[in-house]
Structures are given as C-alpha cells and as structure tokens.
Design an enzyme around this catalytic site. Structure first.
Site, PDB file in Angstrom:
ATOM      1  N   ASP A  81       0.724  -1.087  -0.063  1.00  0.00           N
ATOM      2  CA  ASP A  81      -0.105   0.022   0.053  1.00  0.00           C
ATOM      3  C   ASP A  81       0.849   1.234   0.198  1.00  0.00           C
ATOM      4  O   ASP A  81       1.919   1.302   0.497  1.00  0.00           O
ATOM      5  CB  ASP A  81      -0.795   0.002   1.179  1.00  0.00           C
ATOM      6  N   HIS A  82       0.465   2.288  -0.653  1.00  0.00           N
ATOM      7  CA  HIS A  82       1.107   3.711  -0.708  1.00  0.00           C
ATOM      8  C   HIS A  82       2.589   3.454  -0.785  1.00  0.00           C
ATOM      9  O   HIS A  82       3.260   4.109   0.141  1.00  0.00           O
ATOM     10  CB  HIS A  82       0.612   4.246   0.653  1.00  0.00           C
ATOM     11  N   ASP A 103       2.182   5.100  -5.279  1.00  0.00           N
ATOM     12  CA  ASP A 103       1.598   6.170  -4.961  1.00  0.00           C
ATOM     13  C   ASP A 103       2.216   7.643  -5.393  1.00  0.00           C
ATOM     14  O   ASP A 103       3.047   8.116  -4.701  1.00  0.00           O
ATOM     15  CB  ASP A 103       1.302   6.500  -3.525  1.00  0.00           C
ATOM     16  N   GLU A 131      -1.898  -0.715  -8.567  1.00  0.00           N
ATOM     17  CA  GLU A 131      -2.875   0.211  -8.201  1.00  0.00           C
ATOM     18  C   GLU A 131      -2.146   1.542  -8.319  1.00  0.00           C
ATOM     19  O   GLU A 131      -0.890   1.729  -7.818  1.00  0.00           O
ATOM     20  CB  GLU A 131      -3.545   0.099  -6.840  1.00  0.00           C
ATOM     21  N   HIS A 182      -7.833   9.971   4.876  1.00  0.00           N
ATOM     22  CA  HIS A 182      -6.885   8.927   5.729  1.00  0.00           C
ATOM     23  C   HIS A 182      -7.119   9.507   7.306  1.00  0.00           C
ATOM     24  O   HIS A 182      -7.276  10.583   7.241  1.00  0.00           O
ATOM     25  CB  HIS A 182      -5.379   9.156   5.202  1.00  0.00           C
ATOM     26  N   HIS A 210      -9.753   4.938  -0.904  1.00  0.00           N
ATOM     27  CA  HIS A 210      -8.845   5.146   0.279  1.00  0.00           C
ATOM     28  C   HIS A 210      -9.664   5.887   1.375  1.00  0.00           C
ATOM     29  O   HIS A 210     -10.677   6.361   1.202  1.00  0.00           O
ATOM     30  CB  HIS A 210      -7.637   5.935  -0.210  1.00  0.00           C
ATOM     31  N   SER A 213     -11.782   3.817   6.429  1.00  0.00           N
ATOM     32  CA  SER A 213     -12.452   3.642   7.855  1.00  0.00           C
ATOM     33  C   SER A 213     -13.160   4.716   8.565  1.00  0.00           C
ATOM     34  O   SER A 213     -12.584   5.833   8.054  1.00  0.00           O
ATOM     35  CB  SER A 213     -11.305   2.897   8.531  1.00  0.00           C
ATOM     36  N   THR A 235      -7.432   3.030   9.929  1.00  0.00           N
ATOM     37  CA  THR A 235      -7.346   3.735  11.321  1.00  0.00           C
ATOM     38  C   THR A 235      -8.250   3.234  12.426  1.00  0.00           C
ATOM     39  O   THR A 235      -8.091   3.275  13.632  1.00  0.00           O
ATOM     40  CB  THR A 235      -7.624   5.320  10.943  1.00  0.00           C
TER      41      THR A 235
HETATM   42  P1  13P Z   1      -8.046   4.929   7.079  1.00  0.00           P
HETATM   43  O1  13P Z   1      -7.020   5.764   7.618  1.00  0.00           O
HETATM   44  O2  13P Z   1      -9.400   5.620   6.830  1.00  0.00           O
HETATM   45  O3  13P Z   1      -8.283   3.459   7.611  1.00  0.00           O
HETATM   46  O4  13P Z   1      -7.765   4.411   5.457  1.00  0.00           O
HETATM   47  C1  13P Z   1      -6.469   3.763   5.173  1.00  0.00           C
HETATM   48  C2  13P Z   1      -6.062   3.766   3.828  1.00  0.00           C
HETATM   49  O5  13P Z   1      -6.679   4.303   2.899  1.00  0.00           O
HETATM   50  C3  13P Z   1      -4.841   3.079   3.633  1.00  0.00           C
HETATM   51  O6  13P Z   1      -4.496   3.338   2.284  1.00  0.00           O
END
Ligand code: 13P
Length: 293
Positions: A81-82, A103, A131, A182, A210, A213, A235
């Site tokens: 991720d990222h 990213d 991605e 985020h 993204h 949460s 998160t």
């Molecule tokens: P949250 O911080 O909303 O959980 O998002 C996590 C995220 O997008 C990781 O790529």
C-alpha cells in the site's frame, strides 16, 4: 489461497461488491483479516504500507503475510500500500506480493504518469496487479501531509484526466479521491458520489476508495453501487483494537488492583476486536452478494 489483485477485483466487479483491504502491520491484524475472510466466506486483501515500516518492517511482516495467505482456504491478495519508492516495490515483488500500489499522487501530473508507468513496467513478469492514484486524500495513510477536514474539490480526481492517466500508465486499478480522508474524521465524512459516478461513466477500470475506515455502512454501500471495488481500511480498526486492549486492562485492574498484566492480556482482546470489526466490514461491502467459499 494467494490471489492476484486483478483477479480479486474482477470477482468484486462480477458480484457488484467491494473487497476490503485491511492494513496489517501486526500479527494480530494479519490473523484477524484472514480469519475474518475464512469465517465469512468472502475474499480479502491484506496490505503493508511503506509508511508502516516503523511499526514493523516489510522484511518481517511480508513473509508472514504471504505464508498465511497461501495456507488460507480464503482468497487472499497480499498487497503493498502507498509505495512511493520503486526500490521498495521491488522488494515486495520479490517476496511474492500479488498487488502493489504506486502512489505518485503528491507529484505533478506528468511525474505521476512517468513514475506510475515505471511501476507498471516493474510489475510485468511478477504475478502482481498494479494500483495507482490520481487526486489526493488530503493526508497520507500514516497521518503525515496536509490535514484537510473538508477536502477541497481541487484534489478530487478529475474524471477526464482519469481516462488519460489510465491509458498513459498501464495500471490495473485506480485509487480516486471523492471526499474520503486518511485517518480520523474530524467531522461527518462528506462523500461526493457524483464525482465517483462521473469517473465510473468514463472508465471500466476497477476503482478504489482510500480513507475507508470511519465511513458509515450506508455510505459504503452507496460507494459500492457507484462502482467502488476495493476499500482501504486501517485507522478505525486499530483505534477500536487499542480501546479493547485498554478496556481489558481496566477490567483486570478493577477485579484485582494488584493483578499482573501480561502481553497477551492486550493482544488477545485486540485480535478479537479486529476479527469482529473486519467481519462486519467484509459483510457490508459484500453488498448482498452470496459468500463465495
Ligand atoms: P483509513 O485511515 O481511513 O483507515 O484509510 C486507510 C487507507 O486508505 C490506507 O491506504
């Protein structure tokens, strides 16, 4: 069973559902995500973000993620991720990750295209889907970057530019910005479903949300029905787990103020809390589709 990001998103597309990506920088989180998938019968994506290197290094958690995914009866994609550095992406590919996000969203548009294209070349030859991101979530997944409670339209993904971005890079799935952020939401999330539908009208590429949460169940389902196929979630899951661990210690102290506190007194409630939370998210994003396993 370990599956490619492209295949997992194709399953989501066929079933008009989304598959959650749980960031899993701990053994408890990896186990909770995979157990949640097995217990609900839906696929899952487990992920390690480059920004989570200080929590646990890729070299430690990566092989654990791959091994547990391979052993699982559920369909599991192991995703990076990222990632902002291609050398870091190469390390994940060599470990056997089946999904990776480059990213370049903080870069000027042309630099985002050239770096994302290099990432696309890099994943060729590996069993891995790519991605990339266009638009911005305001803050990075580790909380750094500019904070923007009411995300400005200037960082929403431009639907027409998305068409050009996909053609120019060769990505498999697109992370787009339509109002999520985020981290912790300071106010009620304000998602722009019109932007999402406009992007969807222009392209067939699976779309990623993204900052997933902290979003309500209703908004999840509206996002899925507007074309979202992958939802990133971190998160609030770790916040709830932290609260569960703190509460467990408080209970022990109430029962006996002098009781010993052992490490597992924190990790077991945290695991159970994430398992319950992840199962809920998986089922809501399934959007009424029958379990696949
Ligand atoms: P949250 O911080 O909303 O959980 O998002 C996590 C995220 O997008 C990781 O790529």
């Amino acid at each position: 069973m370990l599956v490619n990001l492209r295949d997992i998103c194709a399953i989501a597309e066929q079933n008009n559902m989304a598959i959650p990506q749980f960031n899993t920088p701990s053994l408890e989180a990896v186990r909770a995500a995979i157990d949640a998938a097995e217990q609900t019968g839906y696929p899952v994506i487990i992920a390690h973000a480059e920004g989570h290197e200080p929590i646990v290094p890729l070299s430690v958690i990566g092989p654990i993620m791959i091994t547990l995914a391979e052993r699982s009866s559920a369909l599991v994609c192991v995703h990076l991720d990222h990632c902002e550095h291609l050398s870091y992406m190469r390390r994940a590919l060599e470990l056997g990750f089946t999904g990776a996000m480059f990213d370049g969203s903080m870069l000027p548009y042309n630099d985002n295209i050239s770096n994302s294209s290099r990432a696309a070349e890099m994943v060729t030859g590996f069993n891995c889907g790519l991605e990339c991101e266009l638009g911005s979530m305001g803050t990075r997944e580790n909380g750094s970057g500019h904070v923007n409670d009411h995300i400005s339209e200037t960082i929403y993904t431009d639907p027409k530019q998305a068409v050009d971005f996909i053609k120019s890079t060769g990505l498999d799935i697109l992370a787009c910005s339509f109002g999520t952020v985020h981290g912790i939401y300071k106010g009620k999330p304000n998602l722009n479903f019109d932007i999402l539908r406009k992007i969807r009208d222009e392209i067939e590429t699976p779309l990623v949300m993204h900052g997933g949460s902290g979003v309500s169940d209703d908004d999840y389902q509206r996002a899925v029905n507007a074309g979202i196929r992958k939802v990133n979630y971190f998160t609030y899951g770790v916040k709830y787990a932290g609260e569960a661990a703190a509460k467990a210690i408080e209970h022990l102290r109430i029962e006996d103020a002098n009781s010993e506190i052992y490490w597992q007194d924190l990790t077991i409630p945290a695991y159970r809390c994430m398992l319950k939370d992840f199962k809920h998210v998986i089922k809501v994003l399934a959007n009424g589709a029958s379990p696949l396993a």
